[in-house]
Scaffold this motif. Structure first.
Motif, mmCIF file in Angstrom:
data_model
loop_
_atom_site.group_PDB
_atom_site.id
_atom_site.type_symbol
_atom_site.label_atom_id
_atom_site.label_comp_id
_atom_site.label_asym_id
_atom_site.label_seq_id
_atom_site.Cartn_x
_atom_site.Cartn_y
_atom_site.Cartn_z
ATOM 1 N N ALA A 1 37.191 8.673 -10.074
ATOM 2 C CA ALA A 1 38.524 8.648 -10.679
ATOM 3 C C ALA A 1 39.187 10.019 -10.594
ATOM 4 C CB ALA A 1 38.438 8.179 -12.132
ATOM 5 N N THR A 2 38.451 11.078 -10.904
ATOM 6 C CA THR A 2 39.014 12.428 -10.844
ATOM 7 C C THR A 2 39.441 12.773 -9.436
ATOM 8 O OG1 THR A 2 37.619 13.142 -12.687
ATOM 9 C CG2 THR A 2 38.540 14.863 -11.283
ATOM 10 N N THR A 3 38.630 12.408 -8.465
ATOM 11 C CA THR A 3 38.953 12.694 -7.064
ATOM 12 C C THR A 3 40.218 11.969 -6.632
ATOM 13 O OG1 THR A 3 36.609 13.012 -6.558
ATOM 14 C CG2 THR A 3 38.077 12.607 -4.698
ATOM 15 N N LEU A 4 40.329 10.690 -6.968
ATOM 16 C CA LEU A 4 41.494 9.911 -6.558
ATOM 17 C C LEU A 4 42.746 10.337 -7.307
ATOM 18 C CD1 LEU A 4 39.889 6.365 -6.219
ATOM 19 C CD2 LEU A 4 40.483 7.973 -4.395
ATOM 20 N N GLU A 5 42.625 10.658 -8.580
ATOM 21 C CA GLU A 5 43.792 11.114 -9.346
ATOM 22 C C GLU A 5 44.412 12.349 -8.724
ATOM 23 O OE1 GLU A 5 42.145 11.646 -13.182
ATOM 24 O OE2 GLU A 5 42.299 9.528 -13.757
ATOM 25 N N GLN A 6 43.590 13.212 -8.158
ATOM 26 C CA GLN A 6 44.100 14.428 -7.536
ATOM 27 C C GLN A 6 44.815 14.128 -6.223
ATOM 28 O OE1 GLN A 6 41.822 16.458 -4.962
ATOM 29 N NE2 GLN A 6 42.593 18.515 -5.321
ATOM 30 N N ILE B 1 46.347 11.078 -5.221
ATOM 31 C CA ILE B 1 47.441 10.106 -5.222
ATOM 32 C C ILE B 1 48.831 10.747 -5.122
ATOM 33 C CG2 ILE B 1 48.586 8.331 -6.604
ATOM 34 C CD1 ILE B 1 45.933 7.508 -5.192
ATOM 35 N N PRO B 2 49.124 11.862 -5.801
ATOM 36 C CA PRO B 2 50.485 12.396 -5.742
ATOM 37 C C PRO B 2 50.919 12.906 -4.375
ATOM 38 C CG PRO B 2 49.302 13.262 -7.649
ATOM 39 C CD PRO B 2 48.293 12.597 -6.779
ATOM 40 N N ILE C 1 36.614 0.995 -10.438
ATOM 41 C CA ILE C 1 37.448 2.182 -10.651
ATOM 42 C C ILE C 1 38.307 2.451 -9.428
ATOM 43 C CG2 ILE C 1 37.407 4.675 -11.038
ATOM 44 C CD1 ILE C 1 34.784 4.221 -12.625
ATOM 45 N N SER D 1 41.338 0.265 -8.919
ATOM 46 C CA SER D 1 42.471 0.466 -9.823
ATOM 47 C C SER D 1 43.478 1.480 -9.271
ATOM 48 C CB SER D 1 41.967 0.923 -11.198
ATOM 49 O OG SER D 1 41.426 2.232 -11.141
ATOM 50 N N PHE D 2 43.174 2.080 -8.151
ATOM 51 C CA PHE D 2 44.068 3.033 -7.499
ATOM 52 C C PHE D 2 44.634 2.412 -6.221
ATOM 53 C CE2 PHE D 2 41.345 5.693 -10.075
ATOM 54 C CZ PHE D 2 42.164 6.722 -10.505
#
Length: 226
Positions: free
Chosen positions: A19-24, A26-27, A47, A50-51
């Motif tokens: 999740a931390t890796t993908l959150e970084q 996505i933008p 998880i 969800s991205f």
């Protein structure tokens, strides 16, 4: 160079990191993300799903997972990212700048380890010196290259260990492997599990055994049993 970038992330039971890796990631525009699961038994798939990513299933093994991702990728640039590694904020600038240089086969980032312990600074220094002087970065430094160059080099072999070393060896026959000025931040967990000294010695022994011709399968059994 404005080719879209495909980020390929092999995962296996990475519920605590993905999740931390993908959150970084996505933008950042102008890229696709492919998460290639090797049969996770935890919540990794849920998880990742969800991205806004493409979630693929694969037999286990980082080499085969990354190659499957490369086959499915649509981008003209492939970037291979470990699930516990974070890219620097301006990573796209570095990727495009390095691949625009002549006689370049691939690039990678400098290694940073996510721990304040001073011993890790020595590990970083050695890895970055090796990567710069010998053009031998490892997979935890986020290797990237043009899609056509990846396939020209033969791609990742279906090895259970050291698939990154094998690909880098082939890429060096095509052109230079350049090191970005920025660094990734990879988890210290593999060193913390066994201890910094023991892990470093094990890794060096694995490298030496590989040079002596020990098979990747046997090396993997040694690595994962320690």
């Amino acid at each position: 160079m404005t080719l879209p970038i495909s980020i390929i992330i092999p995962v296996y039971n990475e519920a605590g990191t993905i999740a931390t890796t993908l959150e970084q990631l996505i933008p950042h525009p102008g890229k696709e993300i492919l998460v290639v699961d090797g049969g996770s038994t935890d919540q990794t798939r849920d998880i990742a799903a969800s991205f806004p990513v493409q979630l693929l299933s694969s037999p286990p093994g980082r080499g085969v997972q990354q190659h499957l991702g490369a086959l499915a990728a649509q981008g003209g640039i492939l970037l291979f990212l470990h699930a516990d590694t974070l890219l620097p904020g301006n990573w796209t600038t570095h990727v495009l700048e390095i691949l625009a240089r002549p006689r370049t086969a691939a690039g990678a980032f400098r290694l940073g380890i996510g721990s304040p312990e001073k011993g890790f600074r020595l590990i970083e220094f050695g890895a970055n010196l090796r990567s710069h002087l010998l053009q031998k970065p490892y997979g935890d430094q986020a290797l990237f290259m043009l899609r056509e160059t990846y396939f020209q080099a033969g791609g990742f072999p279906d090895w259970p260990l050291m698939e990154d070393v094998a690909l880098v060896r082939q890429l060096r026959k095509i052109g230079r492997i350049r090191l970005a000025r920025a660094r990734v931040t990879t988890s210290a967990r593999r060193w913390e599990r066994l201890g910094l000294v023991r892990t470093t010695l094990r890794n060096q022994l694995i490298q030496a055994a590989s040079l002596l011709g020990v098979s990747p399968g046997r090396l993997a059994r040694w690595y994962y049993s320690s």
